[in-house]
Motif scaffolding. Structure first.
Motif, PDB file in Angstrom:
ATOM      1  N   ALA A  33      20.866 -20.715   0.483  1.00  0.00           N
ATOM      2  CA  ALA A  33      22.160 -21.224   0.022  1.00  0.00           C
ATOM      3  C   ALA A  33      23.315 -20.429   0.629  1.00  0.00           C
ATOM      4  N   CYS A  34      23.042 -19.216   1.079  1.00  0.00           N
ATOM      5  CA  CYS A  34      24.115 -18.399   1.642  1.00  0.00           C
ATOM      6  C   CYS A  34      24.326 -18.770   3.100  1.00  0.00           C
ATOM      7  N   ALA A  86      23.824 -27.665   5.208  1.00  0.00           N
ATOM      8  CA  ALA A  86      24.104 -27.379   6.622  1.00  0.00           C
ATOM      9  C   ALA A  86      25.594 -27.563   6.921  1.00  0.00           C
ATOM     10  N   ASN A  87      26.192 -28.633   6.375  1.00  0.00           N
ATOM     11  CA  ASN A  87      27.619 -28.869   6.607  1.00  0.00           C
ATOM     12  C   ASN A  87      28.471 -27.775   5.975  1.00  0.00           C
ATOM     13  N   TRP A  88      28.147 -27.433   4.758  1.00  0.00           N
ATOM     14  CA  TRP A  88      28.940 -26.434   4.031  1.00  0.00           C
ATOM     15  C   TRP A  88      28.870 -25.083   4.732  1.00  0.00           C
ATOM     16  N   ASN A  89      27.691 -24.741   5.254  1.00  0.00           N
ATOM     17  CA  ASN A  89      27.508 -23.420   5.856  1.00  0.00           C
ATOM     18  C   ASN A  89      27.807 -23.380   7.350  1.00  0.00           C
ATOM     19  N   ALA A  90      28.131 -24.531   7.944  1.00  0.00           N
ATOM     20  CA  ALA A  90      28.364 -24.563   9.388  1.00  0.00           C
ATOM     21  C   ALA A  90      29.492 -23.607   9.760  1.00  0.00           C
ATOM     22  N   PHE A  91      29.342 -22.962  10.900  1.00  0.00           N
ATOM     23  CA  PHE A  91      30.357 -21.990  11.290  1.00  0.00           C
ATOM     24  C   PHE A  91      30.879 -22.212  12.706  1.00  0.00           C
ATOM     25  N   LEU A 110      21.250  -6.586  12.130  1.00  0.00           N
ATOM     26  CA  LEU A 110      21.169  -7.910  12.758  1.00  0.00           C
ATOM     27  C   LEU A 110      19.847  -8.617  12.451  1.00  0.00           C
ATOM     28  N   VAL A 111      18.766  -7.837  12.433  1.00  0.00           N
ATOM     29  CA  VAL A 111      17.465  -8.459  12.172  1.00  0.00           C
ATOM     30  C   VAL A 111      17.277  -8.714  10.673  1.00  0.00           C
ATOM     31  N   THR A 112      17.679  -7.747   9.828  1.00  0.00           N
ATOM     32  CA  THR A 112      17.418  -7.925   8.392  1.00  0.00           C
ATOM     33  C   THR A 112      18.251  -9.061   7.804  1.00  0.00           C
ATOM     34  N   VAL A 113      19.467  -9.265   8.305  1.00  0.00           N
ATOM     35  CA  VAL A 113      20.286 -10.336   7.719  1.00  0.00           C
ATOM     36  C   VAL A 113      19.630 -11.687   7.972  1.00  0.00           C
ATOM     37  N   ARG A 114      19.078 -11.852   9.164  1.00  0.00           N
ATOM     38  CA  ARG A 114      18.428 -13.131   9.475  1.00  0.00           C
ATOM     39  C   ARG A 114      17.132 -13.284   8.694  1.00  0.00           C
ATOM     40  N   LEU A 115      16.392 -12.173   8.542  1.00  0.00           N
ATOM     41  CA  LEU A 115      15.156 -12.250   7.753  1.00  0.00           C
ATOM     42  C   LEU A 115      15.464 -12.704   6.332  1.00  0.00           C
ATOM     43  N   TRP A 116      16.482 -12.065   5.731  1.00  0.00           N
ATOM     44  CA  TRP A 116      16.824 -12.411   4.345  1.00  0.00           C
ATOM     45  C   TRP A 116      17.195 -13.891   4.237  1.00  0.00           C
ATOM     46  N   LEU A 117      17.965 -14.375   5.215  1.00  0.00           N
ATOM     47  CA  LEU A 117      18.447 -15.752   5.144  1.00  0.00           C
ATOM     48  C   LEU A 117      17.365 -16.790   5.404  1.00  0.00           C
ATOM     49  N   GLN A 118      16.432 -16.507   6.311  1.00  0.00           N
ATOM     50  CA  GLN A 118      15.549 -17.599   6.735  1.00  0.00           C
ATOM     51  C   GLN A 118      14.097 -17.488   6.276  1.00  0.00           C
ATOM     52  N   LEU A 119      13.690 -16.341   5.708  1.00  0.00           N
ATOM     53  CA  LEU A 119      12.289 -16.227   5.297  1.00  0.00           C
ATOM     54  C   LEU A 119      11.902 -17.307   4.293  1.00  0.00           C
ATOM     55  N   GLY A 120      12.794 -17.567   3.314  1.00  0.00           N
ATOM     56  CA  GLY A 120      12.479 -18.549   2.278  1.00  0.00           C
ATOM     57  C   GLY A 120      12.257 -19.934   2.840  1.00  0.00           C
ATOM     58  N   PHE A 121      13.050 -20.289   3.845  1.00  0.00           N
ATOM     59  CA  PHE A 121      12.917 -21.599   4.495  1.00  0.00           C
ATOM     60  C   PHE A 121      11.527 -21.749   5.119  1.00  0.00           C
ATOM     61  N   TYR A 122      11.127 -20.749   5.911  1.00  0.00           N
ATOM     62  CA  TYR A 122       9.815 -20.843   6.562  1.00  0.00           C
ATOM     63  C   TYR A 122       8.686 -20.684   5.555  1.00  0.00           C
ATOM     64  N   LEU A 163      26.511 -24.421  -3.726  1.00  0.00           N
ATOM     65  CA  LEU A 163      25.148 -24.496  -3.209  1.00  0.00           C
ATOM     66  C   LEU A 163      24.144 -23.991  -4.231  1.00  0.00           C
ATOM     67  N   VAL A 164      24.548 -22.969  -4.997  1.00  0.00           N
ATOM     68  CA  VAL A 164      23.648 -22.488  -6.043  1.00  0.00           C
ATOM     69  C   VAL A 164      23.431 -23.607  -7.067  1.00  0.00           C
ATOM     70  N   LEU A 165      24.484 -24.373  -7.363  1.00  0.00           N
ATOM     71  CA  LEU A 165      24.338 -25.503  -8.295  1.00  0.00           C
ATOM     72  C   LEU A 165      23.375 -26.549  -7.722  1.00  0.00           C
ATOM     73  N   ILE A 166      23.521 -26.838  -6.428  1.00  0.00           N
ATOM     74  CA  ILE A 166      22.589 -27.775  -5.792  1.00  0.00           C
ATOM     75  C   ILE A 166      21.157 -27.258  -5.922  1.00  0.00           C
ATOM     76  N   PHE A 167      21.009 -25.952  -5.728  1.00  0.00           N
ATOM     77  CA  PHE A 167      19.677 -25.358  -5.844  1.00  0.00           C
ATOM     78  C   PHE A 167      19.106 -25.550  -7.228  1.00  0.00           C
ATOM     79  N   VAL A 168      19.963 -25.339  -8.243  1.00  0.00           N
ATOM     80  CA  VAL A 168      19.465 -25.426  -9.604  1.00  0.00           C
ATOM     81  C   VAL A 168      19.070 -26.865  -9.939  1.00  0.00           C
ATOM     82  N   PHE A 169      19.925 -27.831  -9.551  1.00  0.00           N
ATOM     83  CA  PHE A 169      19.690 -29.206  -9.994  1.00  0.00           C
ATOM     84  C   PHE A 169      18.812 -30.004  -9.035  1.00  0.00           C
TER      85      PHE A 169
END
Lengths: 298, 316
Positions: free
Chosen positions: B134-135, A227-232, B184-196, A276-282
């Protein structure tokens, strides 16, 4: 999805796990399931492929009329080019993000774990009132308070500084709340043994409780770091001067201004997601646990 | 700090006698403030002070200043509630939520069922769908804006369309029809689907297998019937959490709108507008604060209403 048309009840044999019934329709369903999985997998990986492809291409390759699945020659020099580009403070931005990520995560964890432990385990008549104060902040989304927070931080003279980036984010009511709930359910026996041995709260916490809570701490740490790394929004508000840009603010500045080569921008994007990808892997296991933990209780 | 350690140690060894107990409470009080104090001070300074200050600013004419003198009462609130730009940002949010909340709910549940239903390579698929978390929104917006939906010939979306003989579409700037919603909708879907999806998988794994066995004995058909009568009702708590988190996250949309379309009036959610009002060229902190508080109140009401309707937080 019609998994089967035949009666599901069989008179003998062990129960068939749901969704795994036998028969021709089940085979069709199985194929459909795998097709759906593989197509979705491809779609989910396309953006990662685009980062790598564009980062290692020339701009001419990227904008070529026919789609080039692979660059005509891999441009490893693009990486050095990004870090040598004096117009783009990317090395500085990565350093800022690393400092904010590490100190922000460490500090938040330390403060929240201590507060959570105190509220859960040390009897005090103010404990309930303080807990309500914490819960009340959960009602107000952090993103909505960026204006007043900016006002406060600017009056402290912390705009465009690492202090301004890190310190206001350290006091997460949500993390303290999670730690309190966790420590309430922490087995009391260990602590009682420590007390019999003459340890006070402080040493019990550090010698007994923390070492036995590492998986939970790792889960919260992984989530917090990401969350910190990706904060905007907050770094954008605070980073008025390019010397205090984080990686996300630097990237955004170049995306919206488009003053940079496309390939360089994608190298920067790749570099920025690498930690973050490294965090994901480990830390995958802790991360999943953390999401399940923090998400449900949010 | 060592004094505190000693006194709490003393309390640890003397809890049985009455005198020791009194001393123990004093000792544990010190320990309590040692543990809770630093956090509490920070929470008050960086959590409560900004909120109170914001409330104060919202009643003043506060342009370019954080210590205003010109009291205007409720005028900032009235201004915001009649400001067509603020109202249209609310409409933008509503349209966005109408798209994103049901889509995210259905697709993340679908992904969880898909991943949970395979026995081989389950961890692999889970990782793939989770990896976009992660993105950042900034990185994803960069990919979407410059490589997929860039509106020119070499963009991925237009390349795919060209295979079917369809002309280039300027995705992010075409208002009629509103193609900008697709990126706008697809970018959010890609980013948050895995979380939910992870939340739903956790929920699925908490369902006792006896329920499925009982349903099987009762003759429920595997597939739709079992899903309808066992799985879905058992996911009630998770479903509510997903809807609620999703709605709040949609309300706070900023990153992808800012990076994909910028400060444009046709697709500007409340936070982007408030950012431009209070930190843009006007720097009207009074109106910005009023708008932020209106937004906070709306989010709190939505949360409360949803909790009432669904009984969120009660034991399930």
């Amino acid at each position: 999805m019609a998994t089967t048309t035949q009666p599901a009840v069989r008179t003998t044999g062990t129960p068939v796990p749901i969704g795994h019934s036998r028969g021709p329709m089940a085979t069709v369903a199985k194929i459909a399931r795998w097709a759906a999985l593989l197509v979705t997998t491809l779609v989910f990986l396309v953006p990662f492929y685009l980062i790598v492809r564009n980062a290692l291409s020339t701009d001419a390759d990227i904008t070529a009329p026919g789609w080039k699945v692979f660059p005509s020659a891999l441009q490893w020099g693009n990486i050095a080019e990004l870090f040598n580009d004096s117009e783009v403070p990317m090395a500085r931005a990565l350093w800022n993000s690393a400092v904010v990520g590490v100190l922000g995560t460490g500090g938040q964890l330390l403060l929240a774990a201590m507060a959570g432990y105190g509220l859960a385990r040390i009897p005090h008549r103010a404990a309930d009132k303080i807990f309500y104060l914490i819960v009340a902040t959960l009602m107000i989304p952090a993103a909505v308070t960026f204006i007043p927070s900016f006002v406060l931080v600017s009056s402290l003279g912390w705009v465009s500084s690492l202090r301004g980036l890190i310190i206001p984010g350290l006091f997460s009511g949500f993390a303290a709340f999670l730690f309190r709930q966790y420590f309430i359910n922490f087995p009391k026996e260990l602590e009682e043994a420590a007390r019999v041995d003459g340890l006070g709260y402080w040493r019990t916490f550090w010698l007994i409780v923390v070492p036995n809570s590492l998986p939970f701490c790792a889960a919260i740490a992984a989530i917090t770091f990401i969350a910190n790394w990706n904060a905007f929004l907050w770094p954008l508000v605070i980073g008025q001067d390019s010397s205090s840009w984080t990686v996300q603010v630097a990237l955004s500045t170049f995306v919206t201004a488009q003053t940079i080569n496309i390939h360089e921008l994608f190298v920067a994007a790749g570099v920025s997601i690498l930690p973050l990808v490294l965090i994901f892997v480990f830390l995958q296991r802790y991360l999943v646990q953390g999401v399940a933990e923090t998400g449900i209780k949010g | 700090m060592s004094a505190v350690t000693e006194s709490s140690t003393a309390d640890g060894t003397k809890t049985s006698t009455g005198k020791g107990r009194r001393r123990g409470i004093r000792g544990s009080s010190l320990a309590f403030w040692l543990f809770v104090g630093p956090f509490l001070v920070g929470l008050l300074v960086f959590g409560y002070v900004p909120i109170v200050w914001s409330l104060f600013l919202s009643f003043f004419d506060a342009r370019n200043t954080v210590t205003p003198t010109d009291f205007v009462g409720l005028r900032n609130y009235a201004d915001m509630l009649t400001d067509p730009n603020f109202l249209s940002s609310m409409v933008t949010f509503t349209v966005f939520a109408v798209f994103i909340v049901p889509l995210t709910f259905a697709l993340s549940l679908g992904l969880a069922l898909l991943v949970n239903g395979v026995r081989v390579a389950r961890a692999f698929f889970r990782s793939v769908f989770f990896l976009p978390t992660a993105c950042s929104y900034v990185v994803a917006s960069l990919i979407w804006k410059l490589s997929i939906f860039n509106g020119v010939r070499f963009g991925l979306a237009n390349t795919v369309l060209s295979w079917f003989g369809i002309e280039n579409i300027a995705w992010l700037s075409t208002v009629n029809p509103p193609w900008y919603w697709i990126p706008l909708v697809t970018v959010r879907l890609w980013l948050q689907l895995g979380f939910y999806m992870i939340l739903f998988i956790a929920g699925l794994q908490r369902i006792p297998t006896e329920l499925y066995e009982a349903a099987y004995v009762d003759g429920a058909k595997p597939g739709w019937q079992v899903f309808r009568f066992i799985t879905f009702p058992q996911l009630r708590a998770t479903s509510i959490a997903v809807l609620l988190l999703n709605l709040i996250a949609a309300y706070q949309a900023f990153d992808e709108f800012y990076n994909l379309v910028g400060n444009v009036n046709y697709a500007r959610p409340p936070l982007v507008y408030l950012y431009s009002v209070s930190l843009g060229s006007i720097q009207d902190l009074g109106r910005g604060s009023a708008g932020a508080l209106i937004l906070a109140v709306i989010i709190m009401i939505l949360t409360l209403v949803q909790s009432r309707i669904f009984g969120f937080g009660k034991a399930d």
